[in-house]
Enzyme design. Structure first.
Site, PDB file in Angstrom:
ATOM      1  N   CYS A 133     -25.043  26.276  62.329  1.00 47.97           N
ATOM      2  CA  CYS A 133     -25.169  24.881  61.921  1.00 47.97           C
ATOM      3  C   CYS A 133     -26.325  24.184  62.641  1.00 47.97           C
ATOM      4  O   CYS A 133     -27.469  24.580  62.477  1.00 47.97           O
ATOM      5  CB  CYS A 133     -23.836  24.145  62.108  1.00 47.97           C
TER       6      CYS A 133
ATOM      7  N   HIS B 125     -20.966  27.168  57.983  1.00 49.60           N
ATOM      8  CA  HIS B 125     -20.001  27.570  59.012  1.00 49.60           C
ATOM      9  C   HIS B 125     -19.320  28.876  58.605  1.00 49.60           C
ATOM     10  O   HIS B 125     -18.346  28.840  57.852  1.00 49.60           O
ATOM     11  CB  HIS B 125     -18.971  26.458  59.234  1.00 49.60           C
TER      12      HIS B 125
ATOM     13  N   GLU C 178     -17.398  30.721  60.210  1.00 47.28           N
ATOM     14  CA  GLU C 178     -16.017  30.755  60.718  1.00 47.28           C
ATOM     15  C   GLU C 178     -15.073  29.969  59.829  1.00 47.28           C
ATOM     16  O   GLU C 178     -13.862  30.016  60.006  1.00 47.28           O
ATOM     17  CB  GLU C 178     -15.984  30.254  62.168  1.00 47.28           C
TER      18      GLU C 178
END
Lengths: 257, 202
Positions: free
Chosen positions: B78, B184, B186
């Site tokens: 990010c 992102h 994750e």
């Protein structure tokens, strides 16, 4: 292409997911962590976990519930309820939340929006607005009023004005819940959602009233919503996000499939 | 062992959780020595570009530069992808790592005569995936990843994939061992885990 988001909401009370109709008549719908994972597997784009009684009862957010829910959940998780300070927000982020939703506390102390954004980024702060139309007004949408404390207390503030102020103070998204439509499964408040969405540049999540795929298509179209949230239609197996999104795709709505 | 840098801005819980889920051993650190001697480095990101200053203050910028120079795989997520560039209009006075050329800019408020919402939040698709990208191995164009950001990096030869929102921007950047993703991973479901696994297995 950026897709429209379908968000599954878990209203939590006392560590259990519950669901009410127009904010009352609450019934049990299951375990938050289990339901979050079921929704993620069923195609939800995000999970929102709201501790609906935290403000009312003066409790902190249920950190353990957040931890259990966040474990092995690899889609965004928003947590709201009882977050009154940047420290409260930090605790929720550390427990695994990606965003926080603030409601009553932002009305009480609007600086909180910027304080959380300062540390965690504006994108991590959702300002939740519970809205009720003024039935006696000639402009029921434009005169819709902000309520706080789980829909118990009117604030005298207009929804559109407050949404604009929240944006200007650094909110990353607006979560707009129509108290009139909530739990009815009769459709979102498209008119009010469009009013708010056009008034701000940040994304608006519509909430309250989801009953079928057409309601979602309407709020993404007429309502100009960037995302839409629902609870009961998912919990009780009326539909799942994949089926819902396949219908939306057929209706020409860009969705993640 | 992956050294995950904690610079006290934003939340790294989700990143560590995902890496551990994939079987990677992680160590959360603020120590320049850990970074200098790392086998692999992940720098998670959420928050303001200004937080970059703390990396400088903690002497982590220099340590990262040394590790990168000896070929240590690095992944910035990010705003930490943006950090790999020269800087950002989000914090003009703060220098980036200058590993990649160009500056990061805010999304325009309008695009092709229509209003463009910002931040860019939600699931958007990866396009123009560079076939030689190690990070995006096995990822197909059109797969969705989750974004939430208002600033973006320019597209150039090091861009490993683009995403379109108000024009194209760099979704992933990769040259040799230095990688970054604007989204992102994750929080990007199976596609995100696939990308993190690619990094873990480098």
């Amino acid at each position: 292409m950026l897709t429209k988001r379908v968000i599954a909401c878990l209203d939590v009370r006392g560590g259990r997911v519950v669901k009410g109709i127009q904010f009352v008549d609450i019934i049990d719908a299951g375990d938050p962590a289990e339901l979050a994972h079921r929704h993620a597997a069923a195609g939800a784009d995000e999970i929102v976990l709201l501790d609906i009684t935290a403000t009312h009862e003066g409790r902190g957010t249920l950190i353990d519930t957040v931890k259990r829910t966040a474990a092995q959940l690899f889609i965004p998780l928003t947590v709201g309820g009882g977050i009154r300070s940047a420290e409260d927000a930090a605790a929720v982020f550390n427990a695994g939340a990606d965003k926080v939703s603030i409601n009553s506390s932002a009305i009480t102390r609007p600086e909180l929006i910027g304080e959380i954004g300062q540390s965690f980024g504006a994108q991590a702060v959702i300002v939740a607005i519970d809205a009720r139309r003024d039935a006696n007004s000639s402009d029921p949408g434009g005169d819709a009023e902000v309520y706080v404390s789980g829909g118990r207390k009117p604030t005298g503030r207009k929804v559109v004005d407050w949404a604009k102020e929240a944006e200007q103070r650094g909110a990353g998204e607006i979560l707009l819940t129509s108290m009139d439509a909530d739990g009815t499964r009769a459709g979102f408040d498209d008119e009010l959602t469009a009013l708010v969405s056009q008034a701000v540049q940040i994304p608006v999540i519509a909430s309250g009233g989801a009953g079928n795929a057409q309601h979602f298509a309407d709020v993404f179209g007429r309502g100009k919503a960037d995302a839409a949230l629902a609870a009961s239609i998912f919990h009780f197996g009326v539909t799942d996000s994949w089926s819902l999104k396949r219908e939306l795709q057929l209706a020409g709505v860009p969705v993640r499939l | 062992m992956i050294q995950v840098i904690d610079y006290k801005a934003g939340n790294l819980t989700s990143v560590v959780k995902a890496l551990n889920y994939l079987g990677a051993q992680t160590h959360v650190t603020q120590s320049p020595d850990d970074v200098r001697n790392a086998e692999k480095i992940v720098l998670p990101g959420v928050g303001h570009f200004r937080a970059t200053q703390l990396l400088h203050d903690l002497q982590l910028t220099e340590a990262t530069r040394e590790a990168i120079a000896r070929g240590v795989p690095f992944l910035g997520i990010c705003v930490r992808l943006q950090w790999l560039y020269e800087g950002s209009t989000e914090a003009d006075a703060t220098d980036g790592l200058c590993h990649y050329g160009g500056r990061c800019e805010r999304f325009p408020t309008t695009f092709e005569d229509a209003e463009l919402k910002s931040p860019h939040v939600g699931w958007n698709s990866l396009e123009n995936i560079r076939p030689d990208s190690l990070l995006l191995r096995g990822v197909s164009p059109g797969e969705y990843v989750y974004y939430t950001h208002s600033w973006r990096a320019p597209v150039d030869a090091d861009t490993a994939a683009t995403t379109f929102y108000g024009g194209g921007f760099t979704a992933a950047v990769e040259r040799a061992n230095v990688m970054g993703v604007q989204f992102h991973p994750e929080k990007s479901g199976d596609t995100g885990l696939k990308i993190l696994r690619n990094f873990v297995e480098l």
